[in-house]
Design an enzyme around this catalytic site. Sequence first.
Site, PDB file in Angstrom:
ATOM      1  N   GLU A   9       0.812  -1.222   0.000  1.00 36.05           N
ATOM      2  CA  GLU A   9       0.000   0.000   0.000  1.00 36.05           C
ATOM      3  C   GLU A   9       0.840   1.263   0.000  1.00 36.05           C
ATOM      4  O   GLU A   9       0.459   2.270  -0.572  1.00 36.05           O
ATOM      5  CB  GLU A   9      -0.921   0.004   1.225  1.00 36.05           C
ATOM      6  CG  GLU A   9      -1.922   1.143   1.235  1.00 36.05           C
ATOM      7  CD  GLU A   9      -2.974   0.992   2.314  1.00 36.05           C
ATOM      8  OE1 GLU A   9      -3.352   2.019   2.912  1.00 36.05           O
ATOM      9  OE2 GLU A   9      -3.425  -0.149   2.573  1.00 36.05           O
ATOM     10  N   ASP A 105      -2.480  -2.996   3.152  1.00 26.39           N
ATOM     11  CA  ASP A 105      -2.759  -3.112   4.583  1.00 26.39           C
ATOM     12  C   ASP A 105      -3.924  -4.059   4.852  1.00 26.39           C
ATOM     13  O   ASP A 105      -4.887  -4.131   4.077  1.00 26.39           O
ATOM     14  CB  ASP A 105      -3.073  -1.740   5.177  1.00 26.39           C
ATOM     15  CG  ASP A 105      -1.848  -0.822   5.139  1.00 26.39           C
ATOM     16  OD1 ASP A 105      -0.734  -1.331   4.900  1.00 26.39           O
ATOM     17  OD2 ASP A 105      -2.016   0.393   5.333  1.00 26.39           O
ATOM     18  N   TYR A 327       4.052   4.102  11.383  1.00 30.65           N
ATOM     19  CA  TYR A 327       2.956   4.619  10.550  1.00 30.65           C
ATOM     20  C   TYR A 327       1.895   5.304  11.409  1.00 30.65           C
ATOM     21  O   TYR A 327       1.374   4.707  12.362  1.00 30.65           O
ATOM     22  CB  TYR A 327       2.334   3.463   9.769  1.00 30.65           C
ATOM     23  CG  TYR A 327       1.267   3.873   8.792  1.00 30.65           C
ATOM     24  CD1 TYR A 327       1.591   4.627   7.668  1.00 30.65           C
ATOM     25  CD2 TYR A 327      -0.058   3.514   8.990  1.00 30.65           C
ATOM     26  CE1 TYR A 327       0.609   5.006   6.757  1.00 30.65           C
ATOM     27  CE2 TYR A 327      -1.044   3.885   8.089  1.00 30.65           C
ATOM     28  CZ  TYR A 327      -0.700   4.630   6.974  1.00 30.65           C
ATOM     29  OH  TYR A 327      -1.670   5.011   6.078  1.00 30.65           O
TER      30      TYR A 327
END
Length: 832
Positions: A9, A105, A327
């Site tokens: 992703e 993801d 992230y």
Amino acid sequence: MGKALIIAEKPSVATDIARILGNFTKHSDYFESDEYVLSSAVGHLLEIIVPKEFEVKRGKWSFANLPVIPPHFDLNPIEKTSARLKLLTKLIKRKDVDTIINACDAGREGELIFHYIARHSKTKKPIKRLWLQSMTPASIRDGFTKLLDNSEVQSLAEAAMSRSESDWLVGINGTRAMTAFNSQEGGFHKTTVGRVQTPTLAILVEREESIKKFVSKDYWEIHGNFATGSGSYNGRWFDEKFTKNKENNHLKAERLWDQEKAKAIRTKCEGKPGSVSEESKPSKETCPLLYDLTSLQRDANSRFGFSAKVTLGLAQALYERHKVLTYPRTDARALPEDYIETVNDTLDTLKDSDYGAFATQIKKSDWVKPNKRIFNNAKISDHFAIIPTPFAPKKLNEAEAKLYDLVTKRFLAIFYPSAEFLVTTRITTVENEPFKTEGKVMVNPGWQAVYGKGVTNKTVDDSILVAITPNEPVTTETIEVVANQTRPPARYNEATLLSAMEGAGKLVEDEELREAMSAKGLGTPATRAATIEGLVYENYIQRLGRELQPTAKAFSLITLLRGLKIPELISPELTGDWEFKLKQIEQGKLKRSEFIEKIADMTRHMVEQAKNNRGETISGDFSTLKSPCPKCGGVVHETYKKFQCQSCEFALWKILAGRQFEIDEMETLITQREVGPLTGFRSKMGRLFNANIKLTDELEMKFDFGNDDEDNAEDVDFSDQTPLGKCPKCNHSVFEHSIFYVCEKSVGKTRTCDFKTGKIILTRPIEPEQVVKLLETGRTDLLTKFISKKGRPFSAYLVIGENGKIGFEFEQKKPKKASETKSTKKVTSKAE
């Protein structure tokens, strides 16, 4: 044998996979080995659109072309990422690629990103699914040995497409229908709505309505001061029989609503001896959980004033550019269970930093152990909590350093033991009237040591609770009755609004829908900042310092949706219902086609409601003006859009230049033919401005900025006014006029001076007495609550500068020394 194409992703995930699997050669935007080709999307690369044969370009804002419910949707490349889409399409179509691995993801949106890429490429090649909840090397290697077949996640893809298409159907049709409704009487009044945006706006509007309707009520407290052999202490009277009232949170044990009763207790207790009972209990406080994006945005807003958008941007930079945070777009506050080794690596990095003492203590004490509060696979989704990485930060700017510090301290603190306190409750009884005193002494700072807290002999609020011996009598030194008033609920700021969006499921009555929303709330951590910014951009809310205030346009929309009886768009119930049904689609319990048909029915209902009503049919909490109609003397009623006479055609619009008139302002305008100066008007360029509003001889509203054309200007008669002082330019008198304070020689046909200063400067009204002081001494008092062009509150003096120009002078804070006093620092900024 062919190769497998891995599509992640994000580029960072592709880089991690290449590093862990090994033997890859890096090309410009992809990696390649003997076994794999590896690249990534950069988030969403495609968006859904109506097929050309079903889209109406001309007249799309007309009821005649609504609703728009196409039999299917096409995909359209997002322009700014089109190059990446072309690359992936090219890689998918490579002849040596015979398998595609979806490494996006592990969640609904990750599935949607990949599904749209595969659909756009029209590939027929076999697809496998890499399902990762942890990014440790062992987890990634293990994931590639347990690839899922694409059919195993097909229901997840269907739920993701259903969410995307239903958002489009409701958002586009709702926006076009409400815009068509508001444009029926001329003009084009764009009125956007959305499944997340509009319930969020309703939360703000409902709070503002509560503030406006709130009526303060007087109450009294009784404060006593008591003397013992070792000193004195304070206590507050309370009702021992008090029980909480869920319906009225203003009722509290220490509040009295009868002043005479409060005075009677004071009289009864004054100068009388008292007896004391005391109880001390140990108490523990655990560290808050690790940060997800919403909690990080909330804390950054509270501590530093960062908007949700700014925090997301900083966290993204710390993740992408500096590589020092994990992230950030996550809704999880736990780590994977296999992350203990990674945590230890990060602690080793931090040993050589300013956080070294804490990292060393954690390692030395062996505090990093399996712990379901920290390491819990059941509490993570497609991403885990935000923590620092094993990379040392370099060249962070001030804002980035603040955010990194926030995350790193929370990461360290979570491994420390609980903070320990001794909580003491002392009850002093005088003439059978109880007074409570509470003290909280820190025994062991635990995790709070990371934030600079230590053990002291003082209570947490820095007041010493003097010791008493058992059965020691005390003397009542003073008893005071303190008057106070209840306060309205606080206006939302970004921190509290993010909390409200996150916890919006609590507002849902249906148990199943509430459960469906419990993990989601309104929006996602990744989209909440964009939702708030979208509301600001569409002029539904404006920032006043750190507060968020709904505009007239916001009240108008919520009134409209209530009047049209479309509660789905106002209440979080719609999101709860969708989450419940999308989860059923994921589990194979509900067909996607059934869900979309229900959404289509709701869309048709929404459009029909808008089609079948007019402004005058919209019901609401509307008022009747006390002032008679200036044309015929009839009664003037408030409606959805106007103040309308019931006996003739006289009417005035409620909203002018994006600002809605209050009832008392409209009363003043009708009776005095002028009102103002008023703040909050917005130009077509989106800039705020102030103005007087005048009612012309034709009974129409007109802006008055107090700067009429010189050739047409009439002389102004100031004979009935008292001058405020002497003009700093020409020494003639200064008076109030229109939206300014002006020199008498700066108005009229024969102007010889140009001195004037606004009655409102940066949204703050300037009182006449401050202008008197300014003209007498050259400076006002220190004035608070100016709002800068960036929306930040500040305090300043207004001063007269060179050539009689009015400017700001700011207070300069110096180090506190006995010989020093506060001084000021002149700044040449102009006061507008």
